[in-house]
Scaffold this motif. Structure first.
Motif, PDB file in Angstrom:
ATOM      1  N   ILE A  20      -4.571  -2.210  -8.451  1.00 38.54           N
ATOM      2  CA  ILE A  20      -4.926  -3.560  -8.928  1.00 38.54           C
ATOM      3  C   ILE A  20      -3.774  -4.529  -8.667  1.00 38.54           C
ATOM      4  CG2 ILE A  20      -5.428  -4.929 -10.992  1.00 38.54           C
ATOM      5  CD1 ILE A  20      -6.860  -2.440 -12.115  1.00 38.54           C
ATOM      6  N   PHE A  21      -2.552  -4.080  -8.928  1.00 37.52           N
ATOM      7  CA  PHE A  21      -1.395  -4.946  -8.739  1.00 37.52           C
ATOM      8  C   PHE A  21      -1.217  -5.354  -7.279  1.00 37.52           C
ATOM      9  CE2 PHE A  21       3.226  -5.083  -7.690  1.00 37.52           C
ATOM     10  CZ  PHE A  21       3.507  -6.302  -8.282  1.00 37.52           C
ATOM     11  N   ILE A  22      -1.310  -4.375  -6.365  1.00 37.13           N
ATOM     12  CA  ILE A  22      -1.135  -4.669  -4.947  1.00 37.13           C
ATOM     13  C   ILE A  22      -2.251  -5.573  -4.437  1.00 37.13           C
ATOM     14  CG2 ILE A  22      -1.092  -3.656  -2.637  1.00 37.13           C
ATOM     15  CD1 ILE A  22       1.486  -3.287  -4.252  1.00 37.13           C
ATOM     16  N   ALA A  23      -3.472  -5.364  -4.942  1.00 36.28           N
ATOM     17  CA  ALA A  23      -4.609  -6.157  -4.467  1.00 36.28           C
ATOM     18  C   ALA A  23      -4.564  -7.596  -4.961  1.00 36.28           C
ATOM     19  CB  ALA A  23      -5.916  -5.493  -4.906  1.00 36.28           C
ATOM     20  N   PHE A  24      -4.106  -7.822  -6.198  1.00 36.76           N
ATOM     21  CA  PHE A  24      -4.250  -9.153  -6.794  1.00 36.76           C
ATOM     22  C   PHE A  24      -2.953  -9.806  -7.267  1.00 36.76           C
ATOM     23  CE2 PHE A  24      -8.190  -6.775  -7.714  1.00 36.76           C
ATOM     24  CZ  PHE A  24      -9.083  -7.546  -6.975  1.00 36.76           C
ATOM     25  N   GLY A  25      -1.880  -9.038  -7.453  1.00 35.52           N
ATOM     26  CA  GLY A  25      -0.707  -9.615  -8.087  1.00 35.52           C
ATOM     27  C   GLY A  25       0.470  -9.922  -7.203  1.00 35.52           C
ATOM     28  N   VAL A  26       0.766  -9.032  -6.225  1.00 37.15           N
ATOM     29  CA  VAL A  26       2.045  -9.127  -5.521  1.00 37.15           C
ATOM     30  C   VAL A  26       2.152 -10.404  -4.683  1.00 37.15           C
ATOM     31  CG1 VAL A  26       1.261  -7.774  -3.530  1.00 37.15           C
ATOM     32  CG2 VAL A  26       3.687  -7.827  -4.129  1.00 37.15           C
ATOM     33  N   GLU A  27       1.042 -10.847  -4.064  1.00 43.33           N
ATOM     34  CA  GLU A  27       1.112 -12.054  -3.235  1.00 43.33           C
ATOM     35  C   GLU A  27       0.968 -13.338  -4.049  1.00 43.33           C
ATOM     36  OE1 GLU A  27       2.192 -12.241  -0.446  1.00 43.33           O
ATOM     37  OE2 GLU A  27       1.885 -10.320   0.531  1.00 43.33           O
ATOM     38  N   LYS A  28       0.380 -13.233  -5.229  1.00 42.98           N
ATOM     39  CA  LYS A  28       0.156 -14.427  -6.040  1.00 42.98           C
ATOM     40  C   LYS A  28       1.389 -14.825  -6.837  1.00 42.98           C
ATOM     41  CE  LYS A  28      -3.043 -16.439  -9.394  1.00 42.98           C
ATOM     42  NZ  LYS A  28      -4.281 -16.235 -10.185  1.00 42.98           N
ATOM     43  N   PHE A  29       2.084 -13.842  -7.396  1.00 42.91           N
ATOM     44  CA  PHE A  29       3.169 -14.139  -8.315  1.00 42.91           C
ATOM     45  C   PHE A  29       4.566 -13.828  -7.769  1.00 42.91           C
ATOM     46  CE2 PHE A  29      -0.561 -13.136 -10.965  1.00 42.91           C
ATOM     47  CZ  PHE A  29      -0.698 -14.359 -11.613  1.00 42.91           C
ATOM     48  N   GLY A  30       4.662 -13.206  -6.592  1.00 40.32           N
ATOM     49  CA  GLY A  30       5.971 -12.948  -6.016  1.00 40.32           C
ATOM     50  C   GLY A  30       6.592 -11.655  -6.487  1.00 40.32           C
ATOM     51  N   ARG A  31       7.913 -11.503  -6.163  1.00 42.87           N
ATOM     52  CA  ARG A  31       8.600 -10.232  -6.389  1.00 42.87           C
ATOM     53  C   ARG A  31       9.462 -10.228  -7.656  1.00 42.87           C
ATOM     54  NH1 ARG A  31       5.298 -10.761  -2.161  1.00 42.87           N
ATOM     55  NH2 ARG A  31       6.196 -10.369  -0.104  1.00 42.87           N
TER      56      ARG A  31
ATOM     57  N   LEU B 215       0.831  -1.201   0.000  1.00 44.92           N
ATOM     58  CA  LEU B 215       0.000   0.000   0.000  1.00 44.92           C
ATOM     59  C   LEU B 215       0.867   1.253   0.000  1.00 44.92           C
ATOM     60  CD1 LEU B 215      -2.764  -1.035   2.570  1.00 44.92           C
ATOM     61  CD2 LEU B 215      -3.035  -0.745   0.103  1.00 44.92           C
ATOM     62  N   PHE B 216       2.135   1.103   0.386  1.00 38.76           N
ATOM     63  CA  PHE B 216       3.107   2.203   0.309  1.00 38.76           C
ATOM     64  C   PHE B 216       3.051   2.860  -1.066  1.00 38.76           C
ATOM     65  CE2 PHE B 216       7.130   4.169  -0.479  1.00 38.76           C
ATOM     66  CZ  PHE B 216       7.679   4.522   0.747  1.00 38.76           C
ATOM     67  N   GLN B 217       3.175   2.046  -2.118  1.00 36.10           N
ATOM     68  CA  GLN B 217       3.227   2.607  -3.469  1.00 36.10           C
ATOM     69  C   GLN B 217       1.871   3.135  -3.912  1.00 36.10           C
ATOM     70  OE1 GLN B 217       6.089   3.018  -4.967  1.00 36.10           O
ATOM     71  NE2 GLN B 217       5.181   4.087  -6.710  1.00 36.10           N
ATOM     72  N   VAL B 218       0.786   2.547  -3.410  1.00 38.66           N
ATOM     73  CA  VAL B 218      -0.537   3.081  -3.722  1.00 38.66           C
ATOM     74  C   VAL B 218      -0.655   4.503  -3.179  1.00 38.66           C
ATOM     75  CG1 VAL B 218      -3.025   2.824  -3.356  1.00 38.66           C
ATOM     76  CG2 VAL B 218      -1.596   0.799  -3.750  1.00 38.66           C
ATOM     77  N   MET B 219      -0.176   4.707  -1.961  1.00 44.04           N
ATOM     78  CA  MET B 219      -0.238   6.036  -1.364  1.00 44.04           C
ATOM     79  C   MET B 219       0.695   7.017  -2.062  1.00 44.04           C
ATOM     80  SD  MET B 219      -2.582   5.760   0.898  1.00 44.04           S
ATOM     81  CE  MET B 219      -2.526   6.958   2.226  1.00 44.04           C
ATOM     82  N   VAL B 220       1.885   6.535  -2.468  1.00 42.80           N
ATOM     83  CA  VAL B 220       2.794   7.396  -3.229  1.00 42.80           C
ATOM     84  C   VAL B 220       2.123   7.850  -4.514  1.00 42.80           C
ATOM     85  CG1 VAL B 220       4.956   7.499  -4.527  1.00 42.80           C
ATOM     86  CG2 VAL B 220       4.926   6.430  -2.281  1.00 42.80           C
ATOM     87  N   ALA B 221       1.581   6.887  -5.266  1.00 47.05           N
ATOM     88  CA  ALA B 221       0.935   7.203  -6.542  1.00 47.05           C
ATOM     89  C   ALA B 221      -0.276   8.108  -6.345  1.00 47.05           C
ATOM     90  CB  ALA B 221       0.529   5.910  -7.256  1.00 47.05           C
TER      91      ALA B 221
END
Length: 534
Positions: free
Chosen positions: A341-352, A167-173
């Motif tokens: 969208i990425f933070i909600a659905f992508g980061v935990e599913k596909f990794g870093r 959420l850090f980057q969501v807030m930055v954006a």
């Protein structure tokens, strides 16, 4: 070998207190984004340039002085942030996460007030006041960016830690997007008035105030409390965050894992003192990664676009206040939607790692296209007295490429470095690691923000080709070399060879048995049913 602590899948509401903590702690990160985007629009306003001696009454611009003042107003914030990030480590180690964050927020507010008060009656003094305010605000923001990710990461369960920390980057954006539209509104509706800089700089006080008030509602990090021997308070806070009882199996196991990690670190680094952060086994590679990941992030090119978006869009043909600022605002919207969208659905599913590679390759290809188009179809030269022309087809294509490049950035090199460095450091040295990482980010942030106006003037289309080469070369190679951290608890980061996994499990089991055998006395607050609490 994984941790024996296996959490069941929980609902969003089970972790609602952790989300609330992240929401509050990250208001300071919204300030980071807001300050990132606001200054470029303010210093690019013609009335601001006339008031502070950058332009004369005919509208002609002293390009050299404009570049200098633009880079100074933007970069002095990064200079202050560098020192704020460095000095946050010993303060965080002694006083924790919550109350230092509160003091840093007040520090930021003092700096913001200084940027509001300048008037045009004394241009030299006015610029000095803006510089001073930006430095002080920067000190507060730098410290916040060092402490907030650690605070949030330490309080988050591992199953959703990447999402919550991201959420850090969501807030930055979001902060950047808001700043662009504030600049657009001021540019269109405020003319030849000091409100051109007072409104954008003054609105910083709103999120700062919300953060200061919100911090009064959250609890201290359990991992910090355990690291300073306040274990009973730590397990109570952990139970509160998990919306569970301090005697519950999952809370006891997680607390045992935290205590085991701290015990191992103390035994392995006994008598090393403060040097353990840099000399402890497995920490050297952590600090190298933290330094390099932000060096590469800043030289990826996105921050040059972000800081000076109106000027960048003007350079590709979007001239005039409305054209350049509206194009910047659209970029902000694209980035917020994509990163959410990425933070909600992508980061935990596909990794870093996978997204870091995709991000750097995509940005590199798009920057190459922009550079080639700008070389082949340069926008026509205009003067201040000419009506701004409509952007050409080539300019529209370059703007589209910048939007796509922003998308690539926010699914990789934007949020993931912050998530990564908040995960790789052990509890006892995490405040040093986050401080060092944040200082590295601000150091290179300062260099980029200081040099971008000069590079834009001197290099032209070659600036985009330079960023393209860096993305496809350095960033991609680095992304392939670093280890994956998805799904590992903060006490489970054995990917660096610092802890023997078998010994870790023995310590966790021993601490779990001790915890179960010790009666836990409830405080009056704990005796209230947890099921009725939010």
């Amino acid at each position: 070998m994984g941790s024996i602590v296996e959490f069941t899948r929980t609902s969003l509401f089970q972790n609602v207190r952790v989300y609330w903590l992240a929401f509050i702690a990250y208001w300071g990160i919204l300030l980071f984004g807001y300050d990132t985007g606001i200054a470029g629009g303010v210093v690019g306003n013609l009335y601001f340039e006339e008031t502070f001696g950058i332009a004369n009454s005919t509208g002609s611009i002293n390009t050299k002085k404009s570049d200098m003042v633009s880079s100074n107003v933007v970069s002095v914030l990064q200079a202050g942030a560098f020192f704020g990030a460095l000095l946050s480590a010993p303060i965080s180690a002694k006083f924790g996460r919550k109350w230092p964050l509160f003091m840093y927020t007040l520090t930021f507010a003092i700096g913001a007030i200084l940027t509001i008060i300048p008037s045009g009656s004394n241009p030299s003094r006015g610029l000095s006041e803006i510089y001073a305010g930006r430095v002080i605000s920067g000190f507060g923001i730098g410290a916040i960016t060092a402490v907030s990710p650690a605070f949030v990461s330490e309080c988050s369960p591992k199953e959703v830690r990447g999402r919550i920390t991201g959420l850090f980057q969501v807030m930055v954006a979001s902060g950047i997007m808001v700043s662009y539209f504030i600049n657009l509104g001021v540019g269109l509706h405020v003319h030849r008035d000091s409100r051109i800089w007072r409104i954008p700089f003054g609105l910083q006080l709103v999120p700062a105030g919300l953060m200061a008030l919100g911090l009064l509602t959250v609890k201290e990090s359990p991992r910090y409390l355990a690291s300073v021997g306040r274990n009973d308070e730590a397990i109570n806070n952990l139970a509160y965050l998990r919306r569970s009882s301090a005697q519950s199996e999952l809370v006891v196991l997680e607390m045992a894992e935290i205590e085991a990690a701290i015990q191992e670190e103390r035994e392995a680094r006994r008598s090393l003192g403060w040097r353990e952060a840099f000399l402890g086994k497995g920490n050297g590679i952590r600090f190298l990664i933290a330094f390099m990941i932000f060096l590469l992030q800043q030289w990826s090119g996105q921050n040059s676009v972000t800081y000076y978006a109106p000027q960048i869009f003007a350079s590709i043909g979007y001239t005039g206040t409305k054209n350049s600022l509206l194009a910047s605002g659209i970029l902000g919207v694209v980035k917020v939607v994509t990163v959410s969208i990425f933070i909600a659905f992508g980061v935990e599913k596909f990794g870093r790692k996978r997204f870091l590679v995709i991000s750097s390759m995509g940005m590199g290809i798009l920057f190459f296209i922009i550079g080639a188009l700008l070389k082949t179809y340069p926008p026509p030269a205009t003067s201040a007295n000419d009506a701004p022309p409509s952007p050409s087809r080539a300019s529209q294509a370059m703007a589209a490429m910048l939007y796509l490049e922003g998308v690539c950035y926010v699914i990789g090199w934007g949020p993931l470095p912050w998530i990564y460095v908040s995960e790789i450091f052990p509890t006892r040295t995490r405040h040093y690691g986050l401080s060092f990482a944040s200082a590295s980010q601000w150091l290179w942030n300062f260099v980029i923000s200081k040099q971008t106006p000069i590079m834009k003037t001197e290099l032209g289309y070659k600036l985009f080709l330079m960023f393209a080469s860096l993305n496809i070369g350095a960033l991609t190679i680095f992304a392939l070399l670093i280890p994956e951290t998805k799904g590992k608890s903060l006490e489970e980061m054995d990917v660096f060879g610092a802890v023997d996994a078998k010994q870790r499990q023995e310590h966790i089991i021993a601490n779990t048995l001790v915890r179960k055998q010790q009666p836990h006395e409830k405080s009056p607050r704990e005796s209230i049913s947890l099921d009725n609490e939010v």
